[in-house]
Design a protein around this motif. Structure first.
Motif: not given
Length: 343
Positions: A219-221, A253-257, A240-251
């Motif tokens: 879950s990116p949430f 950049g980190l999850m390859g979506v 990266p630092t996570l507290d300033n990343l949006g859901i789209e950036a996490i999905a």
């Protein structure tokens, strides 16, 4: 565990944990009853539905005969035993009726559950229903009528809190807050609504501050709520630092979506439209013998999106331009075949 290169599981290393706990209890200095024992637990992704193993004989819930160490029974088999949790609340209800007041352990478990249950006001055992009841804004809700996400969270938190109370009764109301230990949770986001996913980590951190949680998630949430140093991607990529990343950036950049900002079908439609325009240009310049091949390729490329009326209205003028190309044989009217109809 399964050792590297091995095929069978082994629990040989568990003997070390057992010997440490045994020594802790047997240490002559002080009263062994006041020694704080660690909570050990593992909850699998199937924790809510893994069936009981018939060959196991689970300990009876006779509170007068229970041992502190009963909390270690099957603590690593991945299952949450709703029946035992239900019976624990029953025994606490009977104890409160006999003494006239709730015991400290019961208060610790109740407070732990309610802190992790949005809008929860109370939790108790209903004698008539013979099951746990959660009170939401003065409306009682039987445990087995809760949503899967609510049941999963109530069960997990109650199970951990009960283990803390059983292992460390001398901590009283602070059993959940002060009991140390290690807890493994597979798929922490199991059945949880995104709003709940955004708070579950901090809820567990606040209720069980002395426990070390090791959890997996898709879950990116949940990823978004982690603090610096708490995320370990299994593909070993830098975090990266996570507290300033949006859901789209996490999905992304980190999850390859790819294209997390739009539905997959929309992204496919955009790509198909680009290919369609490119093939229109190629078709206009193609030899006569290749022209029909381009027509079929256009139909096949745009076909899966024929249910979109805007897409259909947009491509019809392009199709007409192909019909009117100078020096070309006129295209026949669409025959009742799916590919031709889609042109």
């Amino acid at each position: 565990m399964i050792r590297q290169g091995g095929k069978r599981t082994t629990n040989a290393e568990a003997k070390d944990a057992l010997s440490r706990i045994t020594r802790l209890i047997a240490t002559p200095e002080g009263d062994a009853q006041d020694r704080t024992l660690p909570v050990l637990a593992y909850y699998s992704a199937g924790r809510a539905w893994i069936p009981a193993r018939d060959k196991h004989t689970e300990p009876e819930l006779d509170m007068s005969k229970r041992s502190r160490l009963d909390a270690y029974y099957y603590c690593l088999d991945g299952r949450i035993r709703d029946r035992q949790i239900n019976e624990w609340f029953l025994w606490e209800k009977l104890a409160a009726m006999q003494s006239g007041s709730e015991r400290a352990g019961y208060r610790a478990v109740k407070n732990a559950v309610l802190r992790c249950l949005p809008d929860g006001r109370d939790i108790k055992f209903d004698v008539d229903r013979k099951e746990i009841v959660i009170v939401f804004s003065d409306k009682p809700m039987p445990f087995y009528d809760l949503s899967d996400g609510q049941r999963a969270t109530v069960s997990l938190v109650a199970d951990l809190a009960i283990k803390s109370v059983q292992l460390n009764p001398h901590l009283g109301d602070e059993s959940a807050q002060q009991s140390p230990g290690v807890v493994l949770i597979d798929e922490l986001d199991l059945h949880l609504h995104p709003r709940w996913q955004r708070r579950i980590v901090e809820d567990l951190r606040g209720v069980f501050p002395a426990l070390q949680f090791v959890a997996t998630t898709h879950s990116p949430f949940i990823v978004q709520t982690l603090r610096t140093g708490e995320l370990i991607p299994l593909d070993a990529q830098p975090v990266p630092t996570l507290d300033n990343l949006g859901i789209e950036a996490i999905a992304r950049g980190l999850m390859g979506v790819a294209h997390p900002e739009v539905a997959p079908r929309y992204a496919q439609m955009v790509d198909a439209a680009k290919d369609y325009l490119l093939m229109l240009e190629e078709a206009a310049a193609a030899p006569e013998d290749k022209f029909r091949e381009y027509v079929q390729r256009l139909a096949a490329g745009i076909g899966p999106y024929a249910d979109n009326p805007a897409r259909h209205a947009w491509r019809e003028p392009s199709r007409n331009r192909l019909r009117r190309l100078p020096g070309r044989s006129p295209l026949p009217d669409p025959a009742p075949r799916p590919l031709l109809l889609l042109l």
